[in-house]
Structures are given as structure tokens and as C-alpha cells.
Design a protein around this motif. Structure first.
Motif, PDB file in Angstrom:
ATOM      1  N   SER A   1      16.201  -4.131 -22.057  1.00  0.00           N
ATOM      2  CA  SER A   1      16.660  -5.512 -21.882  1.00  0.00           C
ATOM      3  C   SER A   1      15.801  -6.253 -20.867  1.00  0.00           C
ATOM      4  O   SER A   1      15.409  -7.404 -21.077  1.00  0.00           O
ATOM      5  CB  SER A   1      18.125  -5.518 -21.449  1.00  0.00           C
ATOM      6  N   VAL A   2      15.487  -5.593 -19.755  1.00  0.00           N
ATOM      7  CA  VAL A   2      14.663  -6.244 -18.726  1.00  0.00           C
ATOM      8  C   VAL A   2      13.238  -6.461 -19.234  1.00  0.00           C
ATOM      9  O   VAL A   2      12.633  -7.509 -18.986  1.00  0.00           O
ATOM     10  CB  VAL A   2      14.658  -5.415 -17.426  1.00  0.00           C
ATOM     11  N   HIS A   3      12.681  -5.477 -19.936  1.00  0.00           N
ATOM     12  CA  HIS A   3      11.355  -5.658 -20.535  1.00  0.00           C
ATOM     13  C   HIS A   3      11.341  -6.894 -21.436  1.00  0.00           C
ATOM     14  O   HIS A   3      10.387  -7.681 -21.431  1.00  0.00           O
ATOM     15  CB  HIS A   3      10.962  -4.423 -21.355  1.00  0.00           C
ATOM     16  N   ASN A   4      12.405  -7.059 -22.192  1.00  0.00           N
ATOM     17  CA  ASN A   4      12.494  -8.213 -23.087  1.00  0.00           C
ATOM     18  C   ASN A   4      12.546  -9.517 -22.291  1.00  0.00           C
ATOM     19  O   ASN A   4      11.899 -10.515 -22.652  1.00  0.00           O
ATOM     20  CB  ASN A   4      13.735  -8.088 -23.970  1.00  0.00           C
ATOM     21  N   ASN A   5      13.333  -9.524 -21.193  1.00  0.00           N
ATOM     22  CA  ASN A   5      13.410 -10.720 -20.342  1.00  0.00           C
ATOM     23  C   ASN A   5      12.043 -11.084 -19.763  1.00  0.00           C
ATOM     24  O   ASN A   5      11.659 -12.256 -19.711  1.00  0.00           O
ATOM     25  CB  ASN A   5      14.412 -10.498 -19.209  1.00  0.00           C
ATOM     26  N   LEU A   6      11.326 -10.060 -19.318  1.00  0.00           N
ATOM     27  CA  LEU A   6       9.976 -10.304 -18.787  1.00  0.00           C
ATOM     28  C   LEU A   6       9.064 -10.864 -19.874  1.00  0.00           C
ATOM     29  O   LEU A   6       8.291 -11.798 -19.639  1.00  0.00           O
ATOM     30  CB  LEU A   6       9.393  -9.000 -18.234  1.00  0.00           C
ATOM     31  N   GLY A   7       9.159 -10.282 -21.078  1.00  0.00           N
ATOM     32  CA  GLY A   7       8.342 -10.778 -22.176  1.00  0.00           C
ATOM     33  C   GLY A   7       8.597 -12.242 -22.463  1.00  0.00           C
ATOM     34  O   GLY A   7       7.667 -13.016 -22.710  1.00  0.00           O
ATOM     35  N   ASN A   8       9.881 -12.653 -22.417  1.00  0.00           N
ATOM     36  CA  ASN A   8      10.217 -14.054 -22.672  1.00  0.00           C
ATOM     37  C   ASN A   8       9.576 -14.983 -21.654  1.00  0.00           C
ATOM     38  O   ASN A   8       9.092 -16.069 -21.995  1.00  0.00           O
ATOM     39  CB  ASN A   8      11.737 -14.236 -22.654  1.00  0.00           C
ATOM     40  N   ILE A   9       9.585 -14.559 -20.379  1.00  0.00           N
ATOM     41  CA  ILE A   9       8.957 -15.382 -19.338  1.00  0.00           C
ATOM     42  C   ILE A   9       7.458 -15.497 -19.577  1.00  0.00           C
ATOM     43  O   ILE A   9       6.870 -16.585 -19.497  1.00  0.00           O
ATOM     44  CB  ILE A   9       9.219 -14.793 -17.937  1.00  0.00           C
ATOM     45  N   TYR A  10       6.825 -14.373 -19.889  1.00  0.00           N
ATOM     46  CA  TYR A  10       5.373 -14.392 -20.094  1.00  0.00           C
ATOM     47  C   TYR A  10       4.992 -15.285 -21.282  1.00  0.00           C
ATOM     48  O   TYR A  10       3.976 -15.983 -21.242  1.00  0.00           O
ATOM     49  CB  TYR A  10       4.855 -12.976 -20.301  1.00  0.00           C
ATOM     50  N   VAL A  11       5.805 -15.271 -22.339  1.00  0.00           N
ATOM     51  CA  VAL A  11       5.531 -16.155 -23.481  1.00  0.00           C
ATOM     52  C   VAL A  11       5.612 -17.617 -23.051  1.00  0.00           C
ATOM     53  O   VAL A  11       4.766 -18.447 -23.401  1.00  0.00           O
ATOM     54  CB  VAL A  11       6.514 -15.870 -24.642  1.00  0.00           C
ATOM     55  N   GLU A  12       6.658 -17.951 -22.279  1.00  0.00           N
ATOM     56  CA  GLU A  12       6.815 -19.323 -21.791  1.00  0.00           C
ATOM     57  C   GLU A  12       5.616 -19.752 -20.952  1.00  0.00           C
ATOM     58  O   GLU A  12       5.213 -20.920 -20.984  1.00  0.00           O
ATOM     59  CB  GLU A  12       8.089 -19.439 -20.954  1.00  0.00           C
ATOM     60  N   GLN A  13       5.044 -18.811 -20.212  1.00  0.00           N
ATOM     61  CA  GLN A  13       3.897 -19.119 -19.347  1.00  0.00           C
ATOM     62  C   GLN A  13       2.567 -19.049 -20.092  1.00  0.00           C
ATOM     63  O   GLN A  13       1.521 -19.321 -19.516  1.00  0.00           O
ATOM     64  CB  GLN A  13       3.867 -18.141 -18.165  1.00  0.00           C
ATOM     65  N   GLY A  14       2.605 -18.681 -21.356  1.00  0.00           N
ATOM     66  CA  GLY A  14       1.367 -18.563 -22.132  1.00  0.00           C
ATOM     67  C   GLY A  14       0.615 -17.282 -21.861  1.00  0.00           C
ATOM     68  O   GLY A  14      -0.530 -17.128 -22.303  1.00  0.00           O
ATOM     69  N   GLU A  15       1.231 -16.347 -21.130  1.00  0.00           N
ATOM     70  CA  GLU A  15       0.592 -15.056 -20.841  1.00  0.00           C
ATOM     71  C   GLU A  15       0.995 -14.064 -21.930  1.00  0.00           C
ATOM     72  O   GLU A  15       1.788 -13.139 -21.716  1.00  0.00           O
ATOM     73  CB  GLU A  15       1.005 -14.559 -19.455  1.00  0.00           C
ATOM     74  N   ASN A  16       0.437 -14.272 -23.110  1.00  0.00           N
ATOM     75  CA  ASN A  16       0.897 -13.532 -24.283  1.00  0.00           C
ATOM     76  C   ASN A  16       0.549 -12.049 -24.242  1.00  0.00           C
ATOM     77  O   ASN A  16       1.267 -11.226 -24.813  1.00  0.00           O
ATOM     78  CB  ASN A  16       0.319 -14.183 -25.543  1.00  0.00           C
ATOM     79  N   LEU A  17      -0.559 -11.700 -23.582  1.00  0.00           N
ATOM     80  CA  LEU A  17      -0.909 -10.288 -23.488  1.00  0.00           C
ATOM     81  C   LEU A  17       0.116  -9.533 -22.650  1.00  0.00           C
ATOM     82  O   LEU A  17       0.560  -8.438 -23.027  1.00  0.00           O
ATOM     83  CB  LEU A  17      -2.306 -10.129 -22.890  1.00  0.00           C
ATOM     84  N   GLU A  18       0.520 -10.132 -21.511  1.00  0.00           N
ATOM     85  CA  GLU A  18       1.559  -9.508 -20.684  1.00  0.00           C
ATOM     86  C   GLU A  18       2.883  -9.454 -21.438  1.00  0.00           C
ATOM     87  O   GLU A  18       3.633  -8.476 -21.345  1.00  0.00           O
ATOM     88  CB  GLU A  18       1.728 -10.283 -19.369  1.00  0.00           C
ATOM     89  N   ALA A  19       3.158 -10.523 -22.201  1.00  0.00           N
ATOM     90  CA  ALA A  19       4.379 -10.540 -23.008  1.00  0.00           C
ATOM     91  C   ALA A  19       4.359  -9.399 -24.017  1.00  0.00           C
ATOM     92  O   ALA A  19       5.367  -8.711 -24.219  1.00  0.00           O
ATOM     93  CB  ALA A  19       4.508 -11.879 -23.724  1.00  0.00           C
ATOM     94  N   LEU A  20       3.198  -9.198 -24.644  1.00  0.00           N
ATOM     95  CA  LEU A  20       3.073  -8.134 -25.640  1.00  0.00           C
ATOM     96  C   LEU A  20       3.356  -6.771 -25.019  1.00  0.00           C
ATOM     97  O   LEU A  20       4.056  -5.938 -25.605  1.00  0.00           O
ATOM     98  CB  LEU A  20       1.677  -8.165 -26.259  1.00  0.00           C
ATOM     99  N   LYS A  21       2.839  -6.535 -23.804  1.00  0.00           N
ATOM    100  CA  LYS A  21       3.080  -5.261 -23.123  1.00  0.00           C
ATOM    101  C   LYS A  21       4.577  -5.041 -22.910  1.00  0.00           C
ATOM    102  O   LYS A  21       5.101  -3.946 -23.146  1.00  0.00           O
ATOM    103  CB  LYS A  21       2.357  -5.238 -21.779  1.00  0.00           C
ATOM    104  N   SER A  22       5.263  -6.097 -22.460  1.00  0.00           N
ATOM    105  CA  SER A  22       6.701  -5.975 -22.187  1.00  0.00           C
ATOM    106  C   SER A  22       7.491  -5.754 -23.476  1.00  0.00           C
ATOM    107  O   SER A  22       8.381  -4.895 -23.534  1.00  0.00           O
ATOM    108  CB  SER A  22       7.205  -7.238 -21.476  1.00  0.00           C
ATOM    109  N   TYR A  23       7.177  -6.521 -24.507  1.00  0.00           N
ATOM    110  CA  TYR A  23       7.891  -6.378 -25.783  1.00  0.00           C
ATOM    111  C   TYR A  23       7.642  -5.006 -26.415  1.00  0.00           C
ATOM    112  O   TYR A  23       8.558  -4.405 -27.002  1.00  0.00           O
ATOM    113  CB  TYR A  23       7.476  -7.477 -26.756  1.00  0.00           C
ATOM    114  N   GLN A  24       6.389  -4.521 -26.307  1.00  0.00           N
ATOM    115  CA  GLN A  24       6.081  -3.195 -26.854  1.00  0.00           C
ATOM    116  C   GLN A  24       6.888  -2.114 -26.143  1.00  0.00           C
ATOM    117  O   GLN A  24       7.386  -1.170 -26.767  1.00  0.00           O
ATOM    118  CB  GLN A  24       4.585  -2.904 -26.704  1.00  0.00           C
ATOM    119  N   ALA A  25       7.025  -2.271 -24.816  1.00  0.00           N
ATOM    120  CA  ALA A  25       7.811  -1.292 -24.049  1.00  0.00           C
ATOM    121  C   ALA A  25       9.273  -1.324 -24.484  1.00  0.00           C
ATOM    122  O   ALA A  25       9.919  -0.283 -24.635  1.00  0.00           O
ATOM    123  CB  ALA A  25       7.696  -1.594 -22.552  1.00  0.00           C
TER     124      ALA A  25
END
Length: 718
Positions: free
Chosen positions: A121-145
């Protein structure tokens, strides 16, 4: 759950927060001290969650109390929950760095607790923030986890959601093939569950991907599927967004036709774009969504800008100027809303549109001014895409002014930024591949090791068998081995022959099925295969389109047989593609006539509207082709089109050369309406007019004599 705890949570659910605070001490006294403390910490987090929207400061105080209490009693789960909710609250308040810090602390605690679901759940929350910030690579890492954990837990619901999120991250990095892979995984689950909202989300996202890779027709097809579902749901904003997507895609399709010198087709699609965008605008206004209103006004301005260029290409300067004026008005309305909302990043698109209108109007000084303005905002907001585009636009404007030196400098700067972006994308692509394939490589290595161990075990077992065979008498085993070998060889050859025959049979079956589906509707073909015949069906309301080419006999005399057939083939193939996009059924061609219908074999409510739109697009295509061939001095067709709505009977008759056909007075009337039409126009009957009169501009023709029908009221569309 303890009854007292359940009672407290019930108060939370119904929102009676003040009442809950008043009775909290009495309820807690029923628990022992450790239970009181942990329950109080949990409830403080839940109260904060309920309050975060209406009273964020009060929510913050509850979270602080929950955090202090959890830390003082060593309640790590409560501490992790508080940090997670802190992250949500801070992100909602726009304090992104704090939100990320709190989420990471929550992640550390949940890892210590081995709370796998909580970590996901927390990984998903982090991914959502990174997407909003345009940091899609970091978002991908969080979503993959998150996905990896959910796969281990077998949580199919969250696996589907994780695939959706991963698709968004890939789209943000322009990695569309992998985005499609993940969204299809998501859609497969949604369809298996029959979750209409989730299915619509999947179709919508596939449409977005298709649009990004400039497959506008396919994008429209998926957006239409999303629209059909969302119009049955109570989610006006989601529906408005789908209308917007349809509008933008139709405009893109119009630009493509314009670029290929097909102005009539371009204008049809720009008009469709305006219709969808205006529908979206109405919904956003009804919901009071000013951000959505500002975006739609911008898109409407873009369409009017493009319509102006089409009018200019057609030599109608007066209408071109009117469209460009309208575009500037729409851009200005969008600008006012975005300035009021403080959406500086959105102003980049507005100024880009305004500058482009001025360039098309040949008002180059104003074009330069607005281009520089949107570049400055792009630099301030970190939108490097528009900075790069700005240098390209400057180069174009300087060239049109004859300022070749400045044009060269601007183009050089654009090329430098483009190559810099290319290098960044190459690095990012490498990192993305590491994220995507890193776990796969580890898994493959483990599987290889397991295979090697299994092979070693097999070899040891084989060695023991040989040893026992030698000790027990080799001759008998050799004889047995020969018999088994011969039997196995015969069986293998038989299986091989059977497999080859099955392959041939399957290939031929696929060919015959494909041929049958090319001749008959899918439902009719299935019925014919199952029962050997297809039952004729009565349809109460079907819209029939009949077309033919004007002066076909005279034109045929000037063309060779092969040239004539090739021209008909080109036209009818184009018609097939057009009606396919609108879900219509081709019935047959008769010489130079083309017959199709909407509302069968699957009944649909908007069949009249779909047929009108297809007819408009067919006329536009024929008009563009006539213009292009006429300029080359080549003969070309003009077309009449007639449309009528009414009952028909449809089905397959006979035992040989199957053909799906329709019968009834509706077909005859459509043909008479077509004959009474004019080249380049779409003539419709009174029955069709009554259905579509509020959706299309129509010109009344009065009553026209129709062979065998007497006088019929008719109308031209458009």
C-alpha cells in the motif's frame, strides 16, 4: 473484533465525530489498559483520516497524538499507520517532500513488522506521488515493488490495480508497448469480474496510448467503448473526460487529412471534434469543474485554429479569419480561468495556441511575443518540452519573416535540446529496463540453478539404473530396449503425422472461419455453423444507406476495364473502412451502388446518427479524391447518398453462395431517396430527419417525387 471497538468504528463510519469524542472515555474503560492505548491510537488515526479534507489542522493534531501514543507504548503498527496517514495529508496539502519522507518512514516500519500488504500500500502511495511529480521512473520502481508483493499474496484485485498504475508510469515515459501489456492485464481482470467502471477505465487508457502513437482511428474505437459504458454510470467527470478524448482524437484525425490535402475529410473530423468537446464542456460546467472548463476551452480553440487553416486551404479566407478569431476568443477565456486558478503550467498551452494562431494569420510580431512568453513559463515550471518546442516555433517564424540568421540560431538551439533530450531518454530507458527486467533476471537465474540441480539428479538416477541393469543381466535389457525403441519410433512417427494433419486442418478451419466472417455477420455465421442455417430476423428500426456514382456509365466508357475496377475497388475499400469505424453492416455492392445499414445484426439506439456520420465521411472522402484526380486531369466519381429509417427483415437465404441481405420497403425507399438526391449531398427521408434533426443541420427540400412512392418529404444534411 471487540464489541466496544466495533461501536467506536461505527461512529467513525457515520461521521459522528464530536459525539464519538464525548463517549470515547466510557467505551475505553471497558478495555484493559494495553487495549485502551492501542485502540485509542488506531481511532485517532481513523478520525484524522475522516477530517483530512474538511479540517486538515485538526487531522494533523489527531495524527500527532496517535504517533506519540504509539511510540510511547511501542505500538509499531499504529506508528506506521500514523506516518502513512501523515504522508497522505501532506501530499493533499501540496507538501510533497514531507509526504515522501513520511511514506518512507511508514515503509521502514511495515518492513520491520513484515506487514506485506501494508508495504504494498505504501509503495503504491509513493508511486502516485512520483507520477504527479512527473518522476515516472521512480513511480515505476514503487509500483513494481507493490505488484511483486501482491503477486506473492495472490491479491488479484490489487494486482489489477498495480498493472493499471504501472501502465500510467510507462505512458509517462513514452514506453507504450509495455504500457499496453500492463493495461491489457488489468482489463482482463476487470472484464472477468464484470466491473463496468474498471472496464471503461481500461478502454479509455488504451485509447490514450493509441492516440499517443498516432493511431487515431483505433484510439477513437476504444474511447467509444469507454463512452458507451460511462454513459450508463453516474460519473459525469469521467464521462466528460471521455468526450474530451474523443474530441481531441477527431481533431488529430482532421489534421492528418489536412496534411494529406483532403480538406473535406479534415473538416468533417474537426466538426465531430467540436461536437464532442462541447458535450464535455456542458458536463464540466454542470459540475462546477473550472479546471475542466479551462482545458476544454483550450481544446476548442485548437480545433477552431485548425478549421481556420482548412478554410484557408479551400480558398475561403473570410471563414478562415472567423475561425481564427473564434480560436483567440476561446484561448482568452481559457487563459482567464487558468490565471484565476493559478495554473501557470496550463498557461503554457494557451500561449502556445495564441502564438500559433497569429503565425497562421501572418502577424509574426505577435506570434514571436507569445512564443517567447510560453517559453519563459516553460523554463520557470520546468516544462522543457515547451522550451524545446518554442525554439522550433521561433525558427519557423523567423524563416517566414525572412530573418534567416535568427532562424538558423533558433533551429540550432532546438536541435541541441532535442539531442540532449535523446541522451536523457536513452539513460532513462536503460534504468527503466533495469527496473522492469531486474527481478526477471534474478528469477531466471534461480530457475536456471533449479534446472541444473534437477539435471544432476536425473543423471545420478540414470547412472544407478545402468549399474543395476549391468548387474541384473545386460542381454535381456538390451532386447527389451530394442523392442521399446522400435515401438516408440512407430508411435512417434504416427503422432508426428497426426500433428501435421491437425495443423493443416486447423489452418484450413481458420481460413474458412475468416472467409465466413468476411461474408456474414459474426452472430449469423455462428448460427449457420451450429445449425446449418440462419433464422431470418425482423428489425423494427434500421437505418439504410444507399449510394451510387453519378454518370458512372459515361465515365466507364472512358476508362479501361482494369482501371474502372481498380477505381471502384479503391472507393469501396474506403467505404468499408469508414462504416467499420461506425459499427455499420455492409450488405452488398450492386455495380456502382453500395448498400449498408445501421442497427443490425446487433440493435443499437444511435444507428441513424452513426449512418449520417459515416455518409458525411464517405462524401468527404469522395470529394477529396475527386479534387485530387481532377487536378491531375484524371476522371473521378461524384456520389449521391440516400438514407431512410424503418423496419426490415434480415437474414441468409438459399443453400449455396451464402449472402446476408435485407428486405422490405425501407430498402426500396432508401434507394428512391438516393435517386432524388444531388451529387456531393446526403439526402434523407422524413423518418430519418425526425430522429437526427437535433444533432445535424438540415436543409428542408419539401416534397420530392419518388418513383413508385409518390411525393416524399426530403432533407439535405449539412
Amino acid at each position: 473484533m471487540h464489541k466496544s471497538t466495533f461501536a467506536l468504528l461505527l461512529f467513525l463510519t457515520v461521521g459522528l465525530l464530536e459525539a464519538q469524542e464525548a463517549i470515547l472515555p466510557d467505551l475505553l474503560r471497558q478495555l484493559d489498559q494495553p487495549q485502551q492505548d492501542t485502540t485509542r491510537a488506531v481511532l485517532q488515526c481513523e478520525v484524522a483520516w475522516e477530517l483530512q479534507g474538511e479540517d486538515p489542522e485538526k487531522a494533523r493534531r489527531y495524527l500527532q497524538d496517535a504517533l506519540c501514543l504509539s511510540q510511547s507504548i511501542g505500538f509499531s503498527k499504529g506508528e506506521a499507520t500514523a506516518f502513512n496517514y501523515y504522508g497522505v495529508l501532506e501530499n493533499r496539502q501540496g507538501r510533497t517532500p514531507d509526504a515522501i519522507r513520511y511514506f518512507k518512514r511508514a515503509l521502514e516500519l511495515r518492513a520491520l513488522l513484515d506487514d506485506q500488504k501494508g508495504m504494498a500500500s505504501v509503495h503504491n502511495n509513493l508511486g502516485n506521488i512520483y507520477v504527479e511529480q512527473g518522476e515516472n521512473l521512480e513511480a515505476l520502481k514503487s509500483y513494481q515493488a507493490s505488484l511483486k508483493i501482491m503477486e506473492e499474496l495472490g491479491d488479484t484485485v490489487r494486482i489489477a490495480r498495480a498493472n493499471y498504475s504501472i501502465a500510467l508510469a510507462h505512458i509517462g515515459m513514452n514506453n507504450f508497448p509495455e504500457a499496453l501489456n500492463h493495461i491489457y492485464e488489468y482489463l482482463t481482470y476487470a472484464e472477468s469480474q464484470g466491473e463496468q467502471e474498471d472496464i471503461a477505465n481500461g478502454y479509455n487508457l488504451i485509447g490514450t496510448i493509441k492516440s499517443e502513437i498516432e493511431l487515431s482511428e483505433e484510439a477513437i474505437s476504444f474511447y467509444e467503448r469507454a463512452r458507451a459504458i460511462r454513459e450508463t454510470l453516474d460519473d459525469p467527470i469521467a464521462l466528460a473526460n471521455t468526450y474530451q478524448n474523443l474530441g481531441v482524437s477527431q481533431d488529430n484525425l482532421g489534421e492528418r487529412y489536412q496534411d494529406t490535402n483532403q480538406p473535406d475529410s479534415a473538416m468533417i473530423h474537426h466538426q465531430l471534434a467540436l461536437e464532442w468537446l462541447n458535450k464535455s464542456l456542458v458536463l464540466h460546467k454542470e459540475q462546477g469543474n473550472q479546471t475542466g472548463v479551462g482545458m476544454i476551452l483550450l481544446n476548442l480553440g485548437v480545433v477552431e485554429k485548425n478549421r481556420g487553416s482548412v478554410y484557408k486551404d479551400k480558398g475561403n479566407i473570410q471563414r478562415a479569419r472567423a475561425s481564427w478569431k473564434k480560436a483567440l476568443e476561446l484561448f482568452d477565456q481559457s487563459r482567464s480561468i487558468r490565471e484565476e486558478l493559478g495554473e501557470e503550467a496550463g498557461l503554457v498551452e494557451v500561449y502556445n495556441g495564441i502564438g500559433d494562431v497569429y503565425r497562421r494569420q501572418e502577424r509574426y510580431d505577435l506570434a514571436l511575443q507569445y512564443t517567447r512568453e510560453y517559453m519563459a513559463i516553460g523554463e520557470r515550471t520546468g516544462n522543457l518540452k515547451f522550451v524545446r518546442t518554442g525554439w522550433k516555433d521561433l525558427s519557423r517564424i523567423y524563416s517566414l519573416q525572412g530573418n534567416w540568421e535568427e532562424a538558423y540560431k533558433a533551429r540550432k538551439k532546438y536541435d541541441e535540446l532535442r539531442w540532449e533530450e535523446f541522451d536523457q531518454k536513452r539513460v532513462q530507458d536503460y534504468e527503466r529496463r533495469e527496473v522492469v527486467y531486474g527481478d526477471a533476471k534474478k528469477q531466471a537465474k534461480l530457475e536456471k540453478q533449479e534446472q541444473e540441480l534437477a539435471l544432476q539428479d536425473a543423471r545420478l538416477a540414470e547412472a544407478r539404473t545402468r549399474q543395476r541393469a549391468l548387474m541384473g543381466g545386460g542381454a535381456g535389457l538390451v532386447l527389451l530396449a530394442l523392442l521399446l525403441y522400435n515401438r516408440n519410433r512407430i508411435k512417434t512417427q504416427a503422432n508426428k503425422n497426426l500433428a501435421e494433419k491437425n495443423t493443416i486442418i486447423n489452418a484450413e478451419r481458420q481460413k474458412s472461419d475468416a472467409l465466413l466472417l468476411n461474408i456474414l455477420p459474426a452472430s449469423t455465421a455462428a448460427e449457420l455453423k451450429q445449425y446449418g442455417r440462419a433464422q431470418a430476423r425482423h428489425y423494427e428500426s434500421v437505418t439504410v444507406l444507399f449510394t451510387d456514382f453519378v454518370g458512372f456509365t459515361q465515365l466507364a466508357a472512358t476508362l479501361g476495364a482494369e482501371e474502372l475496377v481498380n477505381e471502384l475497388d479503391a472507393c469501396f475499400r474506403a467505404f468499408d473502412a469508414i462504416i467499420g469505424r461506425y459499427g455499420l453492416e455492409k450488405i452488398k455492392t450492386i455495380g456502382d451502388a453500395y448498400l449498408c445499414a445501421g442497427g443490425l445484426p446487433d440493435e443499437k439506439k444511435d444507428h441513424a446518427e452513426a449512418v449520417i456520420r459515416a455518409a458525411l465521411e464517405m462524401q468527404a472522402w469522395i470529394g477529396d479524391r475527386y479534387t485530387l484526380k481532377h487536378e491531375k486531369g484524371e476522371p473521378a466519381f461524384k456520389m449521391r447518398a440516400g438514407i431512410h429509417t424503418g423496419p426490415v427483415v434480415a437474414g441468409v437465404v438459399g443453400d449455396r453462395k451464402f449472402a446476408y441481405d435485407i428486405w422490405g420497403d425501407t430498402v426500396n425507399t432508401a434507394q428512391r431517396v438516393e435517386s432524388a438526391g444531388e451529387p456531393g449531398r446526403i439526402n434523407i427521408s422524413e423518418d430519418t430527419y425526425q430522429i437526427i434533426k437535433d444533432k445535424f443541420p438540415c436543409e428542408a427540400r419539401g416534397e420530392i417525387a419518388a418513383k413508385g412512392k409518390g411525393n416524399l418529404a426530403m432533407y439535405f444534411v449539412g
